[in-house]
Design an enzyme around this catalytic site. Structure first.
Site, PDB file in Angstrom:
ATOM      1  N   ASP A   1       6.639   1.451  -4.086  1.00 54.14           N
ATOM      2  CA  ASP A   1       7.326   0.431  -4.435  1.00 54.14           C
ATOM      3  C   ASP A   1       6.707  -0.750  -4.356  1.00 54.14           C
ATOM      4  OD1 ASP A   1       6.494   0.315  -1.563  1.00 54.14           O
ATOM      5  OD2 ASP A   1       8.223  -0.212  -0.839  1.00 54.14           O
TER       6      ASP A   1
HETATM    7  C1  LAN Z   1       2.518  -0.567   5.241  1.00 55.24           C
HETATM    8  C2  LAN Z   1       2.565  -2.165   4.515  1.00 55.24           C
HETATM    9  C3  LAN Z   1       3.348  -2.039   3.231  1.00 55.24           C
HETATM   10  C4  LAN Z   1       4.726  -0.938   3.318  1.00 55.24           C
HETATM   11  C5  LAN Z   1       5.656  -1.323   2.071  1.00 55.24           C
HETATM   12  C6  LAN Z   1       5.136  -1.517   0.863  1.00 55.24           C
HETATM   13  C7  LAN Z   1       6.408  -2.480   2.547  1.00 55.24           C
HETATM   14  C8  LAN Z   1       6.669  -0.014   2.364  1.00 55.24           C
HETATM   15  O1  LAN Z   1       7.871  -0.142   1.512  1.00 55.24           O
HETATM   16  C9  LAN Z   1       6.137   1.214   2.190  1.00 55.24           C
HETATM   17  C10 LAN Z   1       4.956   1.453   3.193  1.00 55.24           C
HETATM   18  C11 LAN Z   1       3.906   0.453   3.427  1.00 55.24           C
HETATM   19  C12 LAN Z   1       2.921   0.760   2.206  1.00 55.24           C
HETATM   20  C13 LAN Z   1       3.139   0.470   4.670  1.00 55.24           C
HETATM   21  C14 LAN Z   1       3.066   1.722   5.422  1.00 55.24           C
HETATM   22  C15 LAN Z   1       2.452   1.770   6.822  1.00 55.24           C
HETATM   23  C16 LAN Z   1       1.370   0.402   7.086  1.00 55.24           C
HETATM   24  C17 LAN Z   1       0.132   0.806   5.830  1.00 55.24           C
HETATM   25  C18 LAN Z   1       2.081  -0.751   6.647  1.00 55.24           C
HETATM   26  C19 LAN Z   1       3.350  -1.239   7.651  1.00 55.24           C
HETATM   27  C20 LAN Z   1       0.995  -1.816   7.137  1.00 55.24           C
HETATM   28  C21 LAN Z   1       0.256  -1.181   8.294  1.00 55.24           C
HETATM   29  C22 LAN Z   1       0.630   0.243   8.318  1.00 55.24           C
HETATM   30  C23 LAN Z   1      -0.413   1.228   8.897  1.00 55.24           C
HETATM   31  C24 LAN Z   1       0.244   2.618   8.994  1.00 55.24           C
HETATM   32  C25 LAN Z   1      -0.864   0.667  10.063  1.00 55.24           C
HETATM   33  C26 LAN Z   1      -1.841   1.429  10.947  1.00 55.24           C
HETATM   34  C27 LAN Z   1      -1.317   2.419  11.791  1.00 55.24           C
HETATM   35  C28 LAN Z   1      -1.248   3.647  11.771  1.00 55.24           C
HETATM   36  C29 LAN Z   1       0.024   4.598  12.540  1.00 55.24           C
HETATM   37  C30 LAN Z   1      -2.208   4.349  11.104  1.00 55.24           C
END
Ligand code: LAN
Length: 690
Positions: free
Chosen positions: A422
């Site tokens: 996305d």
């Molecule tokens: C994110 C940030 C962006 C987010 C969007 C693009 C908004 C979403 O539409 C798809 C998923 C995604 C890329 C996403 C997935 C999970 C993330 C990477 C995070 C919320 C930012 C931090 C999180 C990450 C998993 C944090 C570390 C924790 C763990 C459980 C490994």
């Protein structure tokens, strides 16, 4: 003394200087534009002008919008512990700001901390922040430390910390490795054809358990110092030497428990505990070498930023374990600062190295829809520049399970470079939206088509899109989720947000390139995507959001996806969605959802309306051309009433989420979504030129 935010192609680092900076570049939340009119807006048009004026002033020199991407409380301790174990010293001004943050975020009610800044206190949050404060130099009798210790000990001490906490405490040498369930490194040697091969896991899960399994295999542990010995006394309610460690493996405090282990996982853990006693050294050494090579690959592909905040610090610990304070270790240390953000509450570790591309792509779209962006040519030129330099130029080399990335957009910066479905979609939408403006050299349609190629490659067999990769494994892999605090971490699932964004991007691409050689393929892909979106709409008309709070977010995507594909406005899916949204509107005209919506998967009203939820609900109703203007107008009035005289909007409750249970701040949303909604209102109902 002063702090300055330095930016370089999206990279954000806070620099401290003893001198006062006479001309600080304003950062969001600190600024009123020159000559800004101090009276609140009297009309939607005026509100739009003020909002755009304000937000262009805080754009960074490299063209993006920077902001606070904090929220989770389990990240900073990983950094502090890693620094302590490896002997890397953070600069003193940073240490002071981190302490200030931790104390500011201590729950006043009980002295603890939770999983994120708005969560109830638990052991994971409290034990880890406690240890961090002590490692950063606070004495045992500091009032904040004393209150935290009281919370911890009143709730049974740190033995009941969830598994990731057990892991960090073990590396710090204040918890025994025998108190953890095994993290078997030999898994990494399984071929891809086996359904449980780590290459099939969600990339975040994979990239966290990669260094964790290495460090577990190596039992990488801090040297025992006097402070470590003191912590062993402070964290537990029984003497350290008397704790029955194996009995702690499945001991998770009920304050922390969100995703209990399955029976399957419990029996697998039993078997792995046996295996741990008699594993082959040869196989283990082979797996250690393989995982190290994989970690090095990840470090180099991401310029030592790494995919996220957890593997960032774990990988740094691995490099130290293998090489000591080597040049590569310092490459890691240098990129720690990309994760540190300074805000009014102090310095925190962010959930990513920022949300630069994501926020910029949305801002561009909101600005273009405002109808006045041509009055801000320099801001638009620079935003276009940021999009341009952030599109990922190449695929990662083969091996180590990476999906193609050439032509994709990442969430943050090009140096990070992991492609996301996305983010690519919003990048495409923004690039195409900018084509309507004069004096912009747009990203070529050939390059946009490279993004579309990534999107096509990412469509799942169920017709939907997951986040970074295809859904690579069966649903039952979730039964192995060992995290206790997160849901849906094992594989990448199809999400309404990712799917709807991809559909919108491809629909927009077809409008700009109707004769493209892949047009038929794209149309077919959109049709399958729409079927998927319809199939996951809830009976009440809503969609459950996974990355924002919550049903207003999911429904915004669901509606925009359907509308973009040409779904008729009288379609029962759109009618039902609008009915759902209208049923949640509040007395004051706004919408407001609590993060408990995500945790419980049922709509939970917030105590107050929230401007960002209101923005999403209004955007959806107007996208679906909801026939009754009255509720929409009330919502718009509510938004305008919340705008500050300088065009900014208030920062309200936390609005993002991951894995259902952990919330995360999107601090630019307050400037993006109200503006976008008011702009759409102006375009539909007032049609006035501003
Ligand atoms: C994110 C940030 C962006 C987010 C969007 C693009 C908004 C979403 O539409 C798809 C998923 C995604 C890329 C996403 C997935 C999970 C993330 C990477 C995070 C919320 C930012 C931090 C999180 C990450 C998993 C944090 C570390 C924790 C763990 C459980 C490994």
């Amino acid at each position: 003394m002063s702090w300055t935010l330095d930016v370089d192609r999206g990279r954000q680092t806070w620099r401290y200087s003893k001198e006062v900076n006479p001309n600080p570049k304003p950062v969001d939340g600190t600024f009123c534009p020159k000559g800004c009119n101090m009276t609140p807006a009297k009309s939607p048009q005026e509100s739009i002008t003020k909002a755009v004026q304000y937000f262009t002033q805080v754009q960074t020199e490299d063209g993006h919008w920077a902001g606070d991407y904090g929220g989770p409380m389990f990240l900073l301790p990983g950094l502090v512990i890693t620094c302590y174990v490896t002997g890397y010293k953070l600069p003193e001004p940073h240490v002071q700001e981190i302490i200030r943050y931790l104390l500011n975020r201590q729950n006043p009610k009980d002295g603890g901390w939770g999983l994120h800044i708005e969560a109830h206190s638990d052991i994971f949050g409290t034990a880890l922040q406690y240890v961090s404060l002590r490692l950063l130099g606070l004495p045992v009798d500091h009032p904040g430390v004393e209150r935290a210790r009281k919370f911890l000990r009143d709730n049974g001490g740190a033995t009941g910390i969830p598994s990731w906490g057990k892991f960090w405490l073990a590396t710090l040498n204040v918890y025994s490795w025998d108190g953890l369930n095994p993290i078997p490194i030999e898994f990494w040697l399984l071929p891809y054809s086996v359904p449980i091969c780590p290459g099939r896991w969600w990339c975040h899960c994979r990239m966290v358990y990669l260094p964790m399994s290495y460090l577990y295999a190596r039992r990488t542990t801090a040297a025992e110092t006097p402070l470590i010995r003191e912590l062993r006394k402070e964290l537990y309610v029984t003497p350290y030497s008397e704790i029955n460690w194996p009995a702690q493996r499945d001991h998770i405090n009920k304050l922390d428990m969100y995703a209990p282990h399955s029976y399957l996982l419990k029996s697998v853990n039993g078997a792995l505990n046996l295996y741990e006693r008699m594993h082959s050294k040869w196989l283990r050494d082979k797996a250690i070498d393989f995982t190290f090579d994989h970690i090095r690959f990840e470090d180099e592909q991401t310029k030592y930023i790494d995919i996220g905040p957890v593997n960032k610090t774990l990988n740094m610990l691995v490099v130290w374990d293998r090489e000591g304070q080597s040049p590569n270790f310092f490459k890691h240390a240098d990129r720690l600062y990309d994760y540190l953000w300074l805000a009014s509450d102090g310095m925190k570790m962010q959930g990513y190295n920022g949300s630069q591309l994501w926020d910029t792509a949305f801002t561009i779209q909101a600005f273009v829809e405002s109808g006045i962006s041509h009055q801000f040519p320099e801001a638009m030129r620079m935003a276009n520049h940021y999009l341009d330099i952030t599109q990922v130029p190449d695929n990662a080399p083969d091996g180590y399970f990476r999906h193609i990335s050439k032509g994709a957009w990442p969430f943050s910066t090009v140096d990070h470079g992991w492609p996301i479905s996305d983010c690519t979609a919003e990048g495409i939408k923004a690039a195409l939206a900018l084509r309507s403006l004069p004096n912009i050299v747009p990203i070529s349609l050939d390059r946009v088509a490279e993004g579309v190629n990534v999107i096509l490659s990412l469509q799942n067999s169920d017709g939907g899109w997951a986040s970074y990769e295809n859904k690579r494994g069966p649903n039952w892999l979730e039964l192995f989720n060992p995290s206790e605090v997160f849901q849906n971490i094992m594989i990448d699932y199809s999400y309404v947000e990712c799917s709807a964004a991809c559909i919108q991007a491809m629909s927009s691409f077809l409008k700009h390139a109707p004769e493209h050689p892949r047009a038929r393929e794209i149309r077919r892909s959109i049709d399958r995507g729409i079927k998927f979106i319809k199939s996951i709409q809830r009976d009440d008309g809503s969609w459950l959001g996974s990355w924002g709070i919550c049903f207003t977010y999911g429904t915004w995507f669901g509606v925009e996806g359907l509308v973009a594909s040409g779904e008729p406005l009288n379609s029962p899916h759109l009618v039902k969605a609008c009915k759902f949204l209208i049923s949640k509107q509040r007395e004051d005209g706004g919408w407001g959802e609590s993060f408990r919506s995500n945790v419980t998967k049922n709509y939970v009203q917030h105590e107050q309306s929230q401007i960002v939820n209101t923005g999403w609900a209004l955007l959806s109703l107007m996208a679906a051309k909801y026939p009754d203007r009255e509720p929409i107008e009330r919502g718009i009035k509510y938004l305008i009433s919340k705008q500050y005289p300088n065009g900014d909007f208030p920062q309200e409750s936390i609005i993002g989420v991951f894995n259902f249970n952990c919330m995360i701040s999107y601090s630019n949303y307050k400037n993006i979504f109200p503006l976008w909604a008011i702009s759409r209102y102006n375009n539909i109902y007032l049609k006035s030129k501003i």
